[in-house]
Scaffold this motif. Structure first.
Motif, short mmCIF file in Angstrom:
data_model
loop_
_atom_site.label_atom_id
_atom_site.label_comp_id
_atom_site.label_asym_id
_atom_site.label_seq_id
_atom_site.Cartn_x
_atom_site.Cartn_y
_atom_site.Cartn_z
N GLU A 1 -1.37 35.40 37.49
CA GLU A 1 -1.54 34.10 36.82
C GLU A 1 -1.96 33.02 37.82
N GLU A 2 -1.29 33.01 38.98
CA GLU A 2 -1.62 32.01 40.00
C GLU A 2 -3.04 32.19 40.53
N GLU A 3 -3.43 33.45 40.69
CA GLU A 3 -4.80 33.73 41.16
C GLU A 3 -5.83 33.23 40.14
N GLU B 1 -5.34 30.93 37.79
CA GLU B 1 -5.27 29.45 37.74
C GLU B 1 -6.05 28.83 38.89
N ASP C 1 -5.47 20.12 42.77
CA ASP C 1 -4.25 20.64 42.15
C ASP C 1 -4.07 20.03 40.76
#
Length: 498
Positions: free
Chosen positions: A199-201, A203, A97
């Motif tokens: 965006e999360e995918e 990232e 992370d």
């Protein structure tokens, strides 16, 4: 986990080892791990012990002249976090992370600065087993903008696709901010949410990419982690040596121990608070039995604890608190006193001593070490106790191990053993000491302690046994009739050669 062949935690507390360990000013969690999990060296790792002592000596020799550089290193140590768990996760294929990637980047930047300080000290030529390896590829990976700032996020530079998604998301956010139509705002928020998901995918894909690339440098990162912990621990050992005026021990190849002016820092600290001075311990012992005799106020227990402490410190790779020390690498160190932990667990003092002694003797049949007994068998009746101690001394005298026994029993030592006595009160003017006590009876114990000579002297069988116990009774004003009876019994025993 503590190696019980080198004292359990309770015994380490007793002799002052825990006090010394707690004085170590380690800074990093990596150095603290080494402090908490310290292990003894042995004969097969003697070369590593020599390296450790050489390392401490090199740091001590450079510390004063290069104090600012060492301060800079210690400042960098304050920034270090333990990233070991993140490396394990990375190794196992889990994407790291943002916090973990930030900590790895920060670590790599600290190593960059550490290498500069370390190279400036020229210690890489003198310190063995410390190797700071460049993590420039990791820095470049986690710092695509090349700013070397101790921050991290998933930068637009990692992906044109990500940059495009974020631009579109920002554009929608501006529309939401400027719009006053609720229906339009609701529609825009739904549209923005779809870009947030994209965006999360993206990232996540980038974090996977970064984690997979970091995996290639895990061994190098771990080598730097190990070196940071070791250097932190070495500097802490060296600073403690400077502060407490320690010295390098000589490592003996035979079962022979020599301590000159040994000190126990914990006891010395306690005495200093009372404006008193610790009396250094000087002693030579070798295979077989050495006996220390003297009255109960004579400091025999402190002598034993001081000796055991400095021997254990050597075994653990420390400098010692002596003017000079010659110490072998041992297979075990045992310290048995009448203040055993087993007593607090419900076993009698004598029973606890016997149980521990059985373990010691079993181990000493095929190993060579140090056996230290403080007033053994004090908890049983005097006649039986003296017989037991004398028997034990004879048995231990046959072993290759070094045995040191303190006792207040008489007639324990034979001609094949080494005998030390606490000098005690015998060099003092008894009458003048008694006058001092008579003038200040409320402080009689303190006056006796202040005048007691706690140093040891080696004696032969012909030396008279000091009458410190009897003299202390006289000084403290015990009934004269009791004193006279004791004197007569004492003289009678001398005449009978008992």
């Amino acid at each position: 986990m503590i190696n019980i062949y080198f004292l359990d935690q309770y015994q380490r507390d007793q002799i002052g080892f825990t006090y010394v360990i707690n004085q170590l000013e380690v800074i990093t969690p990596l150095g603290d791990k080494l402090r908490k999990n310290i292990k003894p060296f042995n004969e097969s790792s003697k070369h590593l012990l020599i390296d450790e002592l050489n390392n401490i000596e090199s740091i001590i020799n450079n510390y004063v002249s290069s104090k600012q550089l060492f301060k800079n290193i210690e400042r960098l140590f304050c920034k270090i976090k333990d990233i070991s768990n993140s490396l394990i996760r990375c190794e196992n294929g889990s994407p790291l992370d943002d916090v973990e990637l930030f900590e790895i980047k920060s670590f790599a930047l600290v190593i960059y600065e550490l290498r500069e300080c370390f190279n400036e000290l020229n210690l890489e030529l003198h310190l063995k087993d410390i190797n700071f390896i460049s993590l420039e590829p990791v820095i470049n990976l986690l710092d695509p903008e090349g700013k070397k700032l101790p921050t991290f996020h998933i930068y637009d530079k990692y992906s044109d696709k990500l940059k495009e998604i974020r631009n579109k998301k920002r554009s929608i956010e501006k529309e939401i901010f400027t719009s006053s139509d609720e229906t339009s705002i609701t529609s825009l928020k739904e549209k923005r949410l779809s870009y947030v998901v994209l965006e999360e995918e993206e990232e996540l894909n980038i974090r996977k990419f970064l984690s997979n690339n970091i995996k290639n440098y895990i061994d190098i990162i771990r080598e730097n982690i190990r070196s940071v912990g070791k250097l932190d621990f070495l500097i802490a050992k060296s600073k403690l040596t400077i502060t407490l005026n320690g010295s390098r021990p000589n490592i003996s190849d035979s079962m022979y121990i020599k301590i000159i002016d040994g000190v126990n820092p914990e006891v010395a600290s306690i005495l200093k608070k009372k404006s008193k001075i610790f009396t250094p311990v000087t002693i030579e012992i070798a295979s077989g039995t050495t006996v220390i005799t003297g009255a109960n106020m004579g400091g025999k227990s402190i002598t034993l604890k001081t000796l055991v402490l400095n021997i254990l410190l050597t075994q653990m790779g420390f400098f010692v608190f002596c003017n000079e020390a010659t110490i072998p690498l041992l297979d075990f160190i045992y310290f048995i006193s009448d203040d055993l932990q087993s007593v607090h667990q419900g076993l009698s003092t004598f029973g606890a001593e016997i149980m521990k002694l059985k373990q010691v003797l079993a181990h000493s049949k095929n190993k060579n070490g140090l056996i230290t007994l403080d007033e053994f068998a004090r908890g049983t009746n005097p006649k039986e106790g003296s017989f037991l101690v004398k028997s034990l001394c004879k048995y231990l005298n046959k072993l290759q191990s070094i045995s040191l026994i303190s006792t207040h029993y008489d007639n324990i030592v034979d001609s094949t053993m080494v005998h030390y006595q606490v000098i005690g009160l015998k060099q003092l003017s008894f009458d003048s000491l008694k006058k001092s006590i008579d003038l200040n009876k409320t402080h009689s114990i303190e006056i006796i302690q202040d005048h007691m000579n706690y140093r040891l002297e080696r004696v032969s069988k012909e030396n008279n046994v000091p009458k410190d116990a009897l003299n202390i009774c006289i000084l403290l004003g015990l009934e004269e009739e009791i004193i006279e009876i004791a004197k007569n019994l004492y003289n009678q025993s001398l005449e009978e050669g008992d």
